[in-house]
Design an enzyme around this catalytic site. Structure first.
Site, PDB file in Angstrom:
ATOM      1  CB  CYS A 136      -0.793   0.173   1.241  1.00 27.59           C
ATOM      2  SG  CYS A 136      -0.163  -0.519   2.738  1.00 27.59           S
ATOM      3  CG  HIS A 255      -0.673   4.264   4.813  1.00 25.92           C
ATOM      4  ND1 HIS A 255      -1.531   3.783   6.002  1.00 25.92           N
ATOM      5  CD2 HIS A 255      -0.335   3.189   4.295  1.00 25.92           C
ATOM      6  CE1 HIS A 255      -1.206   2.425   6.163  1.00 25.92           C
ATOM      7  NE2 HIS A 255      -0.695   1.839   5.100  1.00 25.92           N
TER       8      HIS A 255
HETATM    9  N1  LIG Z   1      -5.220  -3.526   5.415  1.00 37.36           N
HETATM   10  C1  LIG Z   1      -4.391  -3.022   4.052  1.00 37.36           C
HETATM   11  O1  LIG Z   1      -4.331  -1.807   4.344  1.00 37.36           O
HETATM   12  C2  LIG Z   1      -3.830  -3.812   3.443  1.00 37.36           C
HETATM   13  C3  LIG Z   1      -3.169  -3.290   2.261  1.00 37.36           C
HETATM   14  C4  LIG Z   1      -2.426  -3.961   1.294  1.00 37.36           C
HETATM   15  C5  LIG Z   1      -2.412  -5.271   1.437  1.00 37.36           C
HETATM   16  N2  LIG Z   1      -2.893  -5.776   2.472  1.00 37.36           N
HETATM   17  C6  LIG Z   1      -2.908  -7.317   2.567  1.00 37.36           C
HETATM   18  O2  LIG Z   1      -4.227  -7.945   2.471  1.00 37.36           O
HETATM   19  C7  LIG Z   1      -4.371  -9.111   3.244  1.00 37.36           C
HETATM   20  C8  LIG Z   1      -5.597  -9.131   4.164  1.00 37.36           C
HETATM   21  O3  LIG Z   1      -5.436  -7.933   5.048  1.00 37.36           O
HETATM   22  P1  LIG Z   1      -6.630  -7.313   5.705  1.00 37.36           P
HETATM   23  O4  LIG Z   1      -5.993  -5.960   6.317  1.00 37.36           O
HETATM   24  O5  LIG Z   1      -7.888  -7.362   4.945  1.00 37.36           O
HETATM   25  O6  LIG Z   1      -6.410  -8.386   6.883  1.00 37.36           O
HETATM   26  P2  LIG Z   1      -7.760  -8.621   7.901  1.00 37.36           P
HETATM   27  O7  LIG Z   1      -8.737  -7.509   8.017  1.00 37.36           O
HETATM   28  O8  LIG Z   1      -7.302  -9.394   9.174  1.00 37.36           O
HETATM   29  O9  LIG Z   1      -8.699  -9.955   7.106  1.00 37.36           O
HETATM   30  C9  LIG Z   1      -8.248 -11.213   6.857  1.00 37.36           C
HETATM   31  C10 LIG Z   1      -9.075 -12.061   5.866  1.00 37.36           C
HETATM   32  O10 LIG Z   1      -8.343 -13.218   5.647  1.00 37.36           O
HETATM   33  C11 LIG Z   1      -9.397 -14.374   5.823  1.00 37.36           C
HETATM   34  N3  LIG Z   1      -8.597 -15.351   6.529  1.00 37.36           N
HETATM   35  C12 LIG Z   1      -7.581 -15.419   7.635  1.00 37.36           C
HETATM   36  N4  LIG Z   1      -7.520 -16.920   7.602  1.00 37.36           N
HETATM   37  C13 LIG Z   1      -7.935 -17.724   6.806  1.00 37.36           C
HETATM   38  C14 LIG Z   1      -7.778 -19.116   6.426  1.00 37.36           C
HETATM   39  N5  LIG Z   1      -7.168 -19.928   6.850  1.00 37.36           N
HETATM   40  N6  LIG Z   1      -8.855 -19.400   5.257  1.00 37.36           N
HETATM   41  C15 LIG Z   1      -9.248 -18.339   4.342  1.00 37.36           C
HETATM   42  N7  LIG Z   1      -9.501 -16.845   4.735  1.00 37.36           N
HETATM   43  C16 LIG Z   1      -8.620 -16.569   5.956  1.00 37.36           C
HETATM   44  C17 LIG Z   1     -10.028 -13.812   7.125  1.00 37.36           C
HETATM   45  O11 LIG Z   1     -11.241 -14.485   7.200  1.00 37.36           O
HETATM   46  P3  LIG Z   1     -12.082 -14.597   8.731  1.00 37.36           P
HETATM   47  O12 LIG Z   1     -12.777 -13.303   8.874  1.00 37.36           O
HETATM   48  O13 LIG Z   1     -12.860 -15.834   8.517  1.00 37.36           O
HETATM   49  O14 LIG Z   1     -10.842 -14.916   9.770  1.00 37.36           O
HETATM   50  C18 LIG Z   1     -10.424 -12.337   6.894  1.00 37.36           C
HETATM   51  O15 LIG Z   1     -11.127 -12.473   5.648  1.00 37.36           O
HETATM   52  C19 LIG Z   1      -2.873  -9.427   3.890  1.00 37.36           C
HETATM   53  O16 LIG Z   1      -2.311 -10.058   3.164  1.00 37.36           O
HETATM   54  C20 LIG Z   1      -2.402  -7.933   3.918  1.00 37.36           C
HETATM   55  O17 LIG Z   1      -1.050  -7.748   4.030  1.00 37.36           O
HETATM   56  C21 LIG Z   1      -3.723  -5.398   3.535  1.00 37.36           C
END
Ligand SMILES: NC(=O)c1ccc[n+]([C@@H]2O[C@H](COP(=O)([O-])OP(=O)(O)OC[C@H]3O[C@@H](n4cnc5c(N)ncnc54)[C@H](OP(=O)(O)O)[C@@H]3O)[C@@H](O)[C@H]2O)c1
Length: 358
Positions: A136, A255
């Site tokens: 990001c 950010h």
């Molecule tokens: N946040 C940001 O700004 C951002 C920016 C760029 C990239 N990312 C990337 O995007 C990804 C997700 O980030 P996020 O911020 O959205 O995290 P988050 O809010 O913690 O969400 C994680 C997601 O992954 C799912 N998950 C976790 N364990 C799983 C499993 N075993 N099987 C299938 N689904 C599973 C969760 O489902 P449950 O609800 O069922 O646990 C939830 O839907 C990460 O790789 C992060 O590095 C994030």
């Protein structure tokens, strides 16, 4: 690509996944069946979509069968487990995790910056049909720097980030809110990581070096390395000179980045402002008279990256510089930029890539 593809959002219940569903809806992304996938913990949960609801299914190899485009945001280990096999079976994966960003042959794509990269979708024998969404902070930085680079060349960049809690997902935002409430209630606030949370320092009314591991040799944390290495890949310039300092600040969402950029060819402030204002996805917010510039609140929920505080680097001007000197072409500039990293930094960029596939 089928004009109404079957699509899946893997990680649909997370901070990025929910944003993806909202953006698919807002942009009227044409699709047939849509699947909301997450961990087995969320199976059966209802997520709002296009006036109805989607029922969350557990992410399995079987659930990806027949899917044309899968938008992944469930973390690196999940992407590594499911994306390569689905890609080999013909599903195009747009992956938000860092799992494949630096893999040879995997496009690392910002549609406004390097759309040509997705022509190489099949270049990686082990990871065909996988496209990586950059980090990001990298996306937000390059949305501002790329128009400047195209017009004047970039010799060197120094960036300091002010990163919001939402960059660490739903848990990160919850931690900031809970600790802020505790602090205001007079309770002692301990680092969240001590009680199963995310951050290694108390978050309320504090800021700290990014919560990724620090390399003992380089002194760079993982976030800083990502900004440097991903920029070199996206710009296709292995020698691009960058220095990054990544800091987590107690902001809920979006950010901010302070950028010092040295150009190859001098430019005036007006010229820099002009190339920025013409670049799609960038909005100049630069009102010196009213002291109004980009803020995370102004960027939150918005698609555009906001750029302001556009000014010549004062350290490159003589101490005796007059007002007229500030109108002359300068070789280095300072900027302040803000972008919603859940939207342009993640979900929006991924949906834009999917739109390019169509
Ligand atoms: N946040 C940001 O700004 C951002 C920016 C760029 C990239 N990312 C990337 O995007 C990804 C997700 O980030 P996020 O911020 O959205 O995290 P988050 O809010 O913690 O969400 C994680 C997601 O992954 C799912 N998950 C976790 N364990 C799983 C499993 N075993 N099987 C299938 N689904 C599973 C969760 O489902 P449950 O609800 O069922 O646990 C939830 O839907 C990460 O790789 C992060 O590095 C994030």
């Amino acid at each position: 690509m089928n004009k109404t593809p079957t699509i899946a959002v893997a990680g649909a219940t997370g901070a990025v996944g929910r944003e993806m569903l909202e953006i698919l809806e807002q942009r009227k992304f044409p699709h047939g069946t849509i699947k909301a996938l997450a961990s087995p913990r969320s199976a059966g949960q209802q997520l709002p979509y296009r006036g109805g609801t989607l029922t969350v299914e557990p992410l399995t190899h079987e659930s990806l069968r027949g899917v044309d485009i899968a938008l992944f945001s469930a973390g690196s280990s999940i992407s590594k487990e499911f994306a390569p096999a689905a890609g080999k079976a013909g599903c195009v994966i747009v992956d938000n995790s860092s799992a494949f960003r630096m893999s040879d042959g995997v496009p690392l794509t910002i549609p406004e910056v390097n759309p040509e990269s997705i022509r190489n979708l099949h270049a990686s024998a082990s990871l065909p049909n996988v496209i990586a969404n950059p980090n990001c902070s990298t996306i937000i930085l390059l949305m501002a720097l790329t128009p400047i680079r195209r017009a004047f060349g970039v010799e060197r960049t120094i960036v300091s980030t002010y990163q919001a809690a939402s960059g660490a997902g739903a848990k990160g935002m919850d931690e900031l809110e809970a600790q802020t409430r505790d602090d205001l209630a007079g309770k002692v606030v301990r680092p969240g990581i001590e009680t199963g949370g995310v951050f290694h320092e108390p978050y309320a009314f504090n800021l700290f070096s990014h919560n990724t591991a620090v390399d003992p040799v380089t002194g760079l944390n993982v976030e800083e390395s990502k900004v440097i290495l991903e920029t070199r890949k996206i710009w296709n310039d292995p020698s691009a000179a960058l220095s990054a300092t990544c800091i987590r600040v107690p902001v809920r969402r979006a950010h901010a980045e302070s950028v010092n950029v040295t150009l190859k060819t001098p430019a005036t402030t007006a010229q820099v402002r002009e190339v920025l204002s013409k670049f799609p996805g960038v909005r100049v917010v630069d009102d010196r008279a009213a002291n109004l510039f980009p803020t995370p609140l102004k960027a939150s929920g918005k698609d555009d990256v906001l750029v302001g505080r556009i000014r010549p680097d004062a350290s490159r001007l003589p101490a005796s510089a007059t007002a007229a000197d500030y109108d002359q072409p300068a070789i280095a500039f300072d900027l302040f930029i803000c972008g919603d990293q859940l939207r342009k930094g993640a979900a929006l960029n991924a949906v834009q890539i999917a739109e390019m596939l169509l």
